[in-house]
Design a protein around this motif. Structure first.
Motif, short mmCIF file in Angstrom:
data_model
loop_
_atom_site.label_atom_id
_atom_site.label_comp_id
_atom_site.label_asym_id
_atom_site.label_seq_id
_atom_site.Cartn_x
_atom_site.Cartn_y
_atom_site.Cartn_z
N GLY A 222 -10.42 -6.93 -33.26
CA GLY A 222 -11.91 -8.58 -33.78
C GLY A 222 -11.96 -9.15 -34.38
O GLY A 222 -12.66 -9.31 -34.77
N CYS A 223 -10.93 -8.59 -35.50
CA CYS A 223 -11.24 -10.06 -36.34
C CYS A 223 -11.20 -11.19 -35.92
O CYS A 223 -10.31 -11.61 -34.84
CB CYS A 223 -10.20 -9.78 -37.85
SG CYS A 223 -10.12 -8.64 -38.09
N ARG A 224 -11.50 -12.13 -36.79
CA ARG A 224 -11.87 -13.61 -36.31
C ARG A 224 -10.05 -14.07 -36.74
O ARG A 224 -9.15 -15.25 -36.15
CB ARG A 224 -12.63 -14.57 -36.92
CG ARG A 224 -12.98 -15.85 -36.55
CD ARG A 224 -13.62 -17.20 -37.08
NE ARG A 224 -14.29 -17.02 -37.73
CZ ARG A 224 -14.90 -18.10 -38.54
NH1 ARG A 224 -13.95 -19.03 -38.59
NH2 ARG A 224 -15.69 -17.74 -39.56
N GLY B 172 -3.76 -12.32 -39.30
CA GLY B 172 -3.64 -12.26 -40.56
C GLY B 172 -4.59 -11.93 -41.26
O GLY B 172 -4.23 -11.63 -42.84
N CYS B 173 -5.83 -10.92 -40.82
CA CYS B 173 -7.26 -10.60 -41.50
C CYS B 173 -6.63 -9.17 -42.28
O CYS B 173 -5.99 -9.02 -42.14
CB CYS B 173 -8.41 -10.60 -40.92
SG CYS B 173 -9.52 -9.84 -41.06
N LEU B 174 -6.48 -9.36 -44.11
CA LEU B 174 -6.15 -8.74 -44.84
C LEU B 174 -7.91 -7.71 -44.78
O LEU B 174 -7.93 -6.32 -45.97
CB LEU B 174 -6.48 -9.51 -46.38
CG LEU B 174 -5.13 -9.71 -46.09
CD1 LEU B 174 -4.56 -10.32 -47.75
CD2 LEU B 174 -3.75 -8.89 -45.92
N HIS B 175 -9.03 -8.26 -44.31
CA HIS B 175 -10.32 -7.12 -43.58
C HIS B 175 -10.51 -6.99 -45.93
O HIS B 175 -10.87 -5.93 -45.71
CB HIS B 175 -10.44 -5.73 -43.44
CG HIS B 175 -8.64 -5.52 -42.46
ND1 HIS B 175 -8.59 -6.49 -41.65
CD2 HIS B 175 -7.74 -5.61 -41.96
CE1 HIS B 175 -8.07 -6.31 -40.51
NE2 HIS B 175 -7.18 -6.08 -40.78
N GLN B 176 -10.75 -7.78 -46.64
CA GLN B 176 -11.50 -8.25 -47.79
C GLN B 176 -12.76 -8.92 -47.95
O GLN B 176 -13.34 -8.64 -47.67
CB GLN B 176 -10.72 -8.21 -48.44
CG GLN B 176 -10.11 -7.68 -50.48
CD GLN B 176 -9.17 -7.65 -51.48
OE1 GLN B 176 -7.94 -8.15 -50.98
NE2 GLN B 176 -9.88 -6.36 -51.58
N ASP C 57 -15.91 -12.58 -40.29
CA ASP C 57 -16.03 -11.75 -39.16
C ASP C 57 -14.79 -11.63 -39.02
O ASP C 57 -13.76 -11.21 -38.36
CB ASP C 57 -15.91 -13.04 -38.02
CG ASP C 57 -17.06 -13.98 -38.00
OD1 ASP C 57 -17.94 -13.91 -38.60
OD2 ASP C 57 -16.90 -15.22 -37.88
N CYS C 58 -15.22 -10.20 -40.10
CA CYS C 58 -13.96 -9.00 -39.86
C CYS C 58 -14.29 -7.63 -39.47
O CYS C 58 -15.76 -7.06 -39.62
CB CYS C 58 -13.73 -9.02 -41.11
SG CYS C 58 -12.49 -7.58 -41.75
N ALA C 59 -13.95 -7.54 -38.35
CA ALA C 59 -14.29 -6.39 -37.45
C ALA C 59 -13.87 -4.87 -37.95
O ALA C 59 -14.90 -4.14 -38.31
CB ALA C 59 -13.55 -6.36 -36.12
N VAL C 60 -12.40 -4.95 -38.78
CA VAL C 60 -12.76 -3.66 -39.91
C VAL C 60 -13.33 -3.65 -40.29
O VAL C 60 -14.82 -3.11 -41.02
CB VAL C 60 -11.54 -4.09 -40.77
CG1 VAL C 60 -11.42 -2.50 -42.10
CG2 VAL C 60 -10.48 -3.87 -39.37
N LYS C 61 -14.02 -4.71 -41.56
CA LYS C 61 -15.70 -4.64 -42.65
C LYS C 61 -16.39 -3.75 -41.91
O LYS C 61 -17.48 -3.31 -41.94
CB LYS C 61 -15.81 -6.18 -43.19
CG LYS C 61 -14.88 -5.78 -44.40
CD LYS C 61 -15.33 -7.39 -45.62
CE LYS C 61 -14.52 -8.55 -44.40
NZ LYS C 61 -15.64 -9.45 -45.23
ZN LIG Z 1 -10.50 -8.21 -40.89
#
Ligand SMILES: [Zn+2]
Ligand SMILES: Nc1nc2c(ncn2[C@@H]2O[C@H](COP(=O)(O)OP(=O)(O)OP(=O)(O)O)[C@@H](O)[C@H]2O)c(=O)[nH]1
Ligand SMILES: [Mg+2]
Length: 301
Positions: free
Chosen positions: A252-254, A257-261, A265-269
């Motif tokens: 779900g991240c925008r 390669g999102c590192l979620h930090q 729009d980070c689905a993990v955060k």
């Molecule tokens: Zn993310």
């Protein structure tokens, strides 16, 4: 057995320039001296290696002729071709080292092993002391067991988890790896050490990696304890891949390669904020991510 016959076997122990290779047919391991070209291999010989052995006439000794390609290898504990890592962590004496649990999990999953978490010494602490730890790892999707070598709690479950595969026990000195394996199979007769009251750590009783045959089928490696583990130089996005609980939400991240930090729009955060990912796991993920980033920086400087 015919003199000079070549058979396939599995290295179960290495000591004093010799190694012992299990032919896997119920006979005792064959004591082997390695051929010169095998000794000169940069990759060496590891416990867990599949090897070709030519037998001497006596069936008990032979020459290690060739090491077959490895499926995977862990540097610490040093063992090859395992299916599963059993991360061993005592609930008390020594107190749990969650950072080490995380590091072992990351290494094992990165090498393509399955992983489970086994808490030991349940007889030494009330359930309320460690329930959150069990919840963290069970919640992240790992098989998580609570055991005591003293009372026998959880031992049948450990046997079940080990059955039919090759597993490696990994964790700090004094966590009770050898004691738990003795409870699983009293015939192993592994030496157990005490835990220093003063420094609250084990005494590095187990000195070598040994692969032990299980009743039925499979092997389990008892290994020396350790408390420091550098994560290998994987690429940054690969770290998120070995966190099954994080990976699950990353779609779900925008940004790919999102590192979620720091990304928007980070689905993990968002999942962390909503309590869908355990904050302890996420916290350790970010610590390891920063560490990895620093390692890459040092490498390219
Ligand atoms: Zn993310
Ligand atoms: N009370 C209690 N003590 C345990 C239990 N399991 C292990 N111990 C004790 O903890 C100490 C360390 O156990 P070991 O099995 O030697 O620990 P290890 O992980 O193999 O340690 P290294 O070989 O040094 O890496 C010993 O004194 C064991 O008797 C348990 O379930 N309950
Ligand atoms: Mg031990």
């Amino acid at each position: 057995m015919i003199m000079g016959a070549r058979i396939k076997a599995k290295v179960v122990r290495i000591a004093g320039g010799l190694c012992w290779a299990d032919p896997g047919d119920g006979r005792e391991p064959i004591q082997c001296l390695a051929r010169g070209k095998v000794k000169k291999r940069a990759e060496g010989v590891m416990v867990g290696d599949e090897v070709m052995v030519s037998l001497a006439g006596d069936d008990a000794t032979g020459v290690l002729e060739e090491v077959l390609p490895r499926r995977n290898q862990l540097a610490r504990p040093a063992v090859a071709n395992c299916d599963q890592a059993v991360v061993v962590c005592s609930v008390s004496q020594p107190s749990p080292n969650v950072s080490l649990v995380e590091r072992i999990l990351v290494q094992a999953l990165y090498q393509g092993l399955q992983a489970c978490v086994v808490f030991t010494k349940a007889d030494l602490a009330p359930e309320s002391d460690y329930a959150h730890l069990v919840e963290t790892y069970r919640g992240a999707g790992f098989t998580t067991l609570v055991t005591s070598a003293r009372t026998g709690r959880g031992v049948p479950e450990v046997r079940k988890v080990l059955q039919g595969v090759t597993s490696v026990f990994a964790g700090p000195s004094g966590a009770g790896k050898s004691a738990l394996l003795n409870a699983v199979h009293p015939g192993y007769g592994l030496v157990e050490g005490d835990v220093s009251r003063k420094i609250g750590r084990g005494r590095h009783t187990t000195r070598e990696v040994r692969l032990l045959p299980l009743d039925g089928s499979g092997y389990v490696a008892d290994t020396p304890g350790f408390s420091v583990l550098d994560i290998s130089t994987m690429e940054l996005p690969e770290l998120a891949q070995v966190y099954p609980d994080i990976r699950r939400h990353a779609e779900g991240c925008r940004f790919t390669g999102c590192l979620h930090q720091a990304e928007p729009d980070c689905a993990v955060k968002k999942a962390v904020e909503e309590g869908l990912i355990n904050p302890v796991r996420y916290e350790h993920y970010t610590v390891l991510l920063d560490e990895l980033r620093q390692m890459h920086r040092d490498r390219y400087r």
